[in-house]
Design a protein around this motif. Structure first.
Motif, PDB file in Angstrom:
ATOM      1  N   ARG A  23       0.812  -1.211   0.000  1.00 23.05           N
ATOM      2  CA  ARG A  23       0.000   0.000   0.000  1.00 23.05           C
ATOM      3  C   ARG A  23       0.850   1.268   0.000  1.00 23.05           C
ATOM      4  O   ARG A  23       0.354   2.361   0.235  1.00 23.05           O
ATOM      5  CB  ARG A  23      -0.941  -0.005   1.211  1.00 23.05           C
ATOM      6  CG  ARG A  23      -1.994  -1.088   1.084  1.00 23.05           C
ATOM      7  CD  ARG A  23      -2.712  -1.331   2.381  1.00 23.05           C
ATOM      8  NE  ARG A  23      -3.656  -2.443   2.246  1.00 23.05           N
ATOM      9  CZ  ARG A  23      -4.266  -3.048   3.254  1.00 23.05           C
ATOM     10  NH1 ARG A  23      -4.040  -2.653   4.488  1.00 23.05           N
ATOM     11  NH2 ARG A  23      -5.103  -4.040   3.058  1.00 23.05           N
ATOM     12  N   GLU A  24       2.148   1.121  -0.216  1.00 22.46           N
ATOM     13  CA  GLU A  24       3.026   2.284  -0.220  1.00 22.46           C
ATOM     14  C   GLU A  24       2.628   3.250  -1.333  1.00 22.46           C
ATOM     15  O   GLU A  24       2.232   2.863  -2.429  1.00 22.46           O
ATOM     16  CB  GLU A  24       4.484   1.851  -0.433  1.00 22.46           C
ATOM     17  CG  GLU A  24       5.103   1.174   0.781  1.00 22.46           C
ATOM     18  CD  GLU A  24       5.443   2.166   1.865  1.00 22.46           C
ATOM     19  OE1 GLU A  24       5.388   3.377   1.601  1.00 22.46           O
ATOM     20  OE2 GLU A  24       5.761   1.722   2.975  1.00 22.46           O
ATOM     21  N   GLU A  25       2.773   4.534  -1.065  1.00 24.47           N
ATOM     22  CA  GLU A  25       2.408   5.556  -2.042  1.00 24.47           C
ATOM     23  C   GLU A  25       3.239   5.440  -3.310  1.00 24.47           C
ATOM     24  O   GLU A  25       2.749   5.689  -4.408  1.00 24.47           O
ATOM     25  CB  GLU A  25       2.587   6.944  -1.423  1.00 24.47           C
ATOM     26  CG  GLU A  25       2.216   8.058  -2.373  1.00 24.47           C
ATOM     27  CD  GLU A  25       2.737   9.392  -1.920  1.00 24.47           C
ATOM     28  OE1 GLU A  25       2.468  10.375  -2.617  1.00 24.47           O
ATOM     29  OE2 GLU A  25       3.424   9.441  -0.893  1.00 24.47           O
ATOM     30  N   ARG A  49      -3.222   1.105  -2.576  1.00 25.50           N
ATOM     31  CA  ARG A  49      -4.655   1.049  -2.331  1.00 25.50           C
ATOM     32  C   ARG A  49      -4.881   1.361  -0.867  1.00 25.50           C
ATOM     33  O   ARG A  49      -4.196   0.837   0.009  1.00 25.50           O
ATOM     34  CB  ARG A  49      -5.155  -0.354  -2.687  1.00 25.50           C
ATOM     35  CG  ARG A  49      -6.611  -0.654  -2.398  1.00 25.50           C
ATOM     36  CD  ARG A  49      -6.979  -1.981  -3.064  1.00 25.50           C
ATOM     37  NE  ARG A  49      -8.232  -2.520  -2.574  1.00 25.50           N
ATOM     38  CZ  ARG A  49      -8.328  -3.431  -1.623  1.00 25.50           C
ATOM     39  NH1 ARG A  49      -7.233  -3.900  -1.060  1.00 25.50           N
ATOM     40  NH2 ARG A  49      -9.506  -3.881  -1.225  1.00 25.50           N
ATOM     41  N   LEU A  50      -5.827   2.211  -0.594  1.00 25.91           N
ATOM     42  CA  LEU A  50      -6.140   2.601   0.772  1.00 25.91           C
ATOM     43  C   LEU A  50      -7.541   2.107   1.110  1.00 25.91           C
ATOM     44  O   LEU A  50      -8.515   2.480   0.451  1.00 25.91           O
ATOM     45  CB  LEU A  50      -6.055   4.121   0.924  1.00 25.91           C
ATOM     46  CG  LEU A  50      -6.308   4.697   2.313  1.00 25.91           C
ATOM     47  CD1 LEU A  50      -5.267   4.171   3.299  1.00 25.91           C
ATOM     48  CD2 LEU A  50      -6.275   6.227   2.271  1.00 25.91           C
ATOM     49  N   TYR A  58      -3.865  13.014  -4.858  1.00 29.79           N
ATOM     50  CA  TYR A  58      -3.189  11.715  -5.007  1.00 29.79           C
ATOM     51  C   TYR A  58      -4.011  10.823  -5.936  1.00 29.79           C
ATOM     52  O   TYR A  58      -4.655   9.862  -5.505  1.00 29.79           O
ATOM     53  CB  TYR A  58      -3.012  11.054  -3.635  1.00 29.79           C
ATOM     54  CG  TYR A  58      -2.402  11.979  -2.601  1.00 29.79           C
ATOM     55  CD1 TYR A  58      -1.054  12.346  -2.666  1.00 29.79           C
ATOM     56  CD2 TYR A  58      -3.180  12.520  -1.581  1.00 29.79           C
ATOM     57  CE1 TYR A  58      -0.501  13.212  -1.740  1.00 29.79           C
ATOM     58  CE2 TYR A  58      -2.632  13.383  -0.645  1.00 29.79           C
ATOM     59  CZ  TYR A  58      -1.303  13.728  -0.731  1.00 29.79           C
ATOM     60  OH  TYR A  58      -0.758  14.598   0.195  1.00 29.79           O
ATOM     61  N   VAL A  66      -3.679   6.767  -6.113  1.00 32.25           N
ATOM     62  CA  VAL A  66      -4.044   5.891  -5.001  1.00 32.25           C
ATOM     63  C   VAL A  66      -5.465   5.371  -5.193  1.00 32.25           C
ATOM     64  O   VAL A  66      -6.407   6.143  -5.344  1.00 32.25           O
ATOM     65  CB  VAL A  66      -3.951   6.636  -3.654  1.00 32.25           C
ATOM     66  CG1 VAL A  66      -4.359   5.715  -2.510  1.00 32.25           C
ATOM     67  CG2 VAL A  66      -2.536   7.159  -3.436  1.00 32.25           C
ATOM     68  N   ASP A  90      -7.138  -0.190   6.650  1.00 32.54           N
ATOM     69  CA  ASP A  90      -5.945   0.626   6.900  1.00 32.54           C
ATOM     70  C   ASP A  90      -6.239   1.701   7.943  1.00 32.54           C
ATOM     71  O   ASP A  90      -5.411   2.005   8.793  1.00 32.54           O
ATOM     72  CB  ASP A  90      -5.482   1.315   5.616  1.00 32.54           C
ATOM     73  CG  ASP A  90      -5.009   0.324   4.574  1.00 32.54           C
ATOM     74  OD1 ASP A  90      -4.208  -0.544   4.924  1.00 32.54           O
ATOM     75  OD2 ASP A  90      -5.447   0.431   3.414  1.00 32.54           O
ATOM     76  N   SER A 148       0.029   3.627   7.382  1.00 32.61           N
ATOM     77  CA  SER A 148       0.669   3.613   6.069  1.00 32.61           C
ATOM     78  C   SER A 148       0.843   5.041   5.543  1.00 32.61           C
ATOM     79  O   SER A 148       0.153   5.962   5.988  1.00 32.61           O
ATOM     80  CB  SER A 148      -0.179   2.807   5.076  1.00 32.61           C
ATOM     81  OG  SER A 148      -1.373   3.500   4.759  1.00 32.61           O
ATOM     82  N   ASN A 157      -0.149   6.304   2.775  1.00 33.13           N
ATOM     83  CA  ASN A 157      -1.398   6.795   2.189  1.00 33.13           C
ATOM     84  C   ASN A 157      -2.409   7.176   3.264  1.00 33.13           C
ATOM     85  O   ASN A 157      -3.153   8.153   3.118  1.00 33.13           O
ATOM     86  CB  ASN A 157      -1.997   5.738   1.263  1.00 33.13           C
ATOM     87  CG  ASN A 157      -1.242   5.640  -0.052  1.00 33.13           C
ATOM     88  OD1 ASN A 157      -0.630   6.607  -0.495  1.00 33.13           O
ATOM     89  ND2 ASN A 157      -1.256   4.475  -0.664  1.00 33.13           N
ATOM     90  N   LYS A 210      -1.448  10.503   4.654  1.00 37.25           N
ATOM     91  CA  LYS A 210      -1.829  11.595   3.755  1.00 37.25           C
ATOM     92  C   LYS A 210      -3.331  11.864   3.819  1.00 37.25           C
ATOM     93  O   LYS A 210      -3.766  13.004   3.630  1.00 37.25           O
ATOM     94  CB  LYS A 210      -1.385  11.266   2.327  1.00 37.25           C
ATOM     95  CG  LYS A 210       0.137  11.287   2.170  1.00 37.25           C
ATOM     96  CD  LYS A 210       0.553  11.177   0.733  1.00 37.25           C
ATOM     97  CE  LYS A 210       2.085  11.239   0.633  1.00 37.25           C
ATOM     98  NZ  LYS A 210       2.627  12.500   1.191  1.00 37.25           N
TER      99      LYS A 210
END
Length: 298
Positions: A83-85, A90-91, A115, A118, A140, A271, A273, A276
């Motif tokens: 799930r890293e940016e 995906r969040l 973003y 994402v 998440d 995470s 995302n 953010k």
């Protein structure tokens, strides 16, 4: 063998009891006990020594603990990596229905503009379910009634709102449940924190004769109240969005109506995302509070 079994095993091993592990994982003790028993049956050995003083790891349990924790750490880090940016990612977000009505559209709209890479998966559940899904890693991050007190979870205030009691237009002022002149109340199911607070409000006033009818729609609640059938609890921000809200009378509940909505995530597992998303929401809560509280008078 399931990850939930290993997570329950590690929690009991680290806390020393089923009750303490249940608090850490936001589960009922019976659920923790069942998972431990299923894990022991699957592995074919006893993992804990049980006596009147409590539970302690058996030799097989000590052997499993380090390996099980490694599996869980690897699983958690893999989820985070995916799930890293930098990978777009995906969040997965969970939220109360009331959050989806007013706050979430502005939050998600702004987030998508910033973003675009994402992917978002947004789910709505009752507060108790959201807490469980964050704790087991299915979400998440979540926006739910808070704060939630748990060593395995962290939270941050998103915004403040107010729960109002609504009645038919000509109902006399309500300062306590004893002032209600209706035959029933409307609320969500028991795994909703707002419903729990309504039940406690009635119980503390010694009101036991007033039934609570479960309705999973604020629009339907408002229609029933407008028709003079009963009363309901509704968030101030939600009420202003409902067609026909001018046809009911709203009453403040005082301190019991004060409501905080929090971002919620697993400790140490925020995470990039999700971080953010929280940063995107900063400022929206305060602007929303000013707009909401100036729109509806009591």
């Amino acid at each position: 063998m399931q990850l939930s079994h290993l997570r329950a095993f590690c929690a009991v091993a680290q806390t020393g009891s089923v009750a303490a592990a249940a608090k850490v994982l936001n589960r009922v003790p019976s659920g923790i006990t069942v998972r431990i028993q299923q894990l022991e049956q699957d592995l074919g050995c006893e993992l804990f020594l049980r006596d009147s003083k409590g539970m302690s790891l058996s030799p097989n349990g000590r052997l499993l603990l380090e390996h099980a924790q490694h599996i869980l750490d690897l699983t958690d880090s893999t989820r985070l990596l995916m799930r890293e940016e930098d990978l777009g990612g995906r969040l997965v977000i969970g939220a109360l229905d009331v959050v989806l009505v007013d706050f979430m559209p502005a939050l998600i709209g702004t987030f998508r503009k910033r973003y675009q890479g994402v992917g978002l998966d947004i789910r709505h559940e009752a507060s108790e379910v959201l807490v469980q899904h964050v704790a087991d890693g299915s979400l998440d991050i979540a926006l739910t009634d808070g704060p939630v007190h748990s060593k395995s979870l962290e939270s941050k205030l998103a915004f403040v709102d107010e729960m109002l009691l609504i009645t038919e237009r000509n109902h006399p002022p309500v300062k306590s449940p004893a002032d209600l002149q209706c035959s029933e109340l409307y609320g969500f199911r028991h795994d909703c924190s707002f419903r729990f607070r309504m039940d406690r409000w009635l119980a503390e006033a010694g009101i036991s004769h007033l039934p609570v009818t479960e309705i999973e729609s604020y629009h339907t609640m408002l229609a029933c109240v407008t028709a003079g059938m009963g009363a309901a609890w509704v968030l101030r921000s939600v009420l202003q969005t409902l067609p026909g809200h001018q046809q009911v009378q709203s009453h403040t509940l005082g301190p019991v109506g004060y409501t905080e909505i929090h971002y919620l995530w697993r400790s140490g597992q925020l995470s990039p995302n999700a971080r953010k998303l929280i940063e995107t929401g900063e400022g929206l809560g305060e602007r929303r509070k000013t707009r909401t509280w100036s729109t509806i008078g009591d």
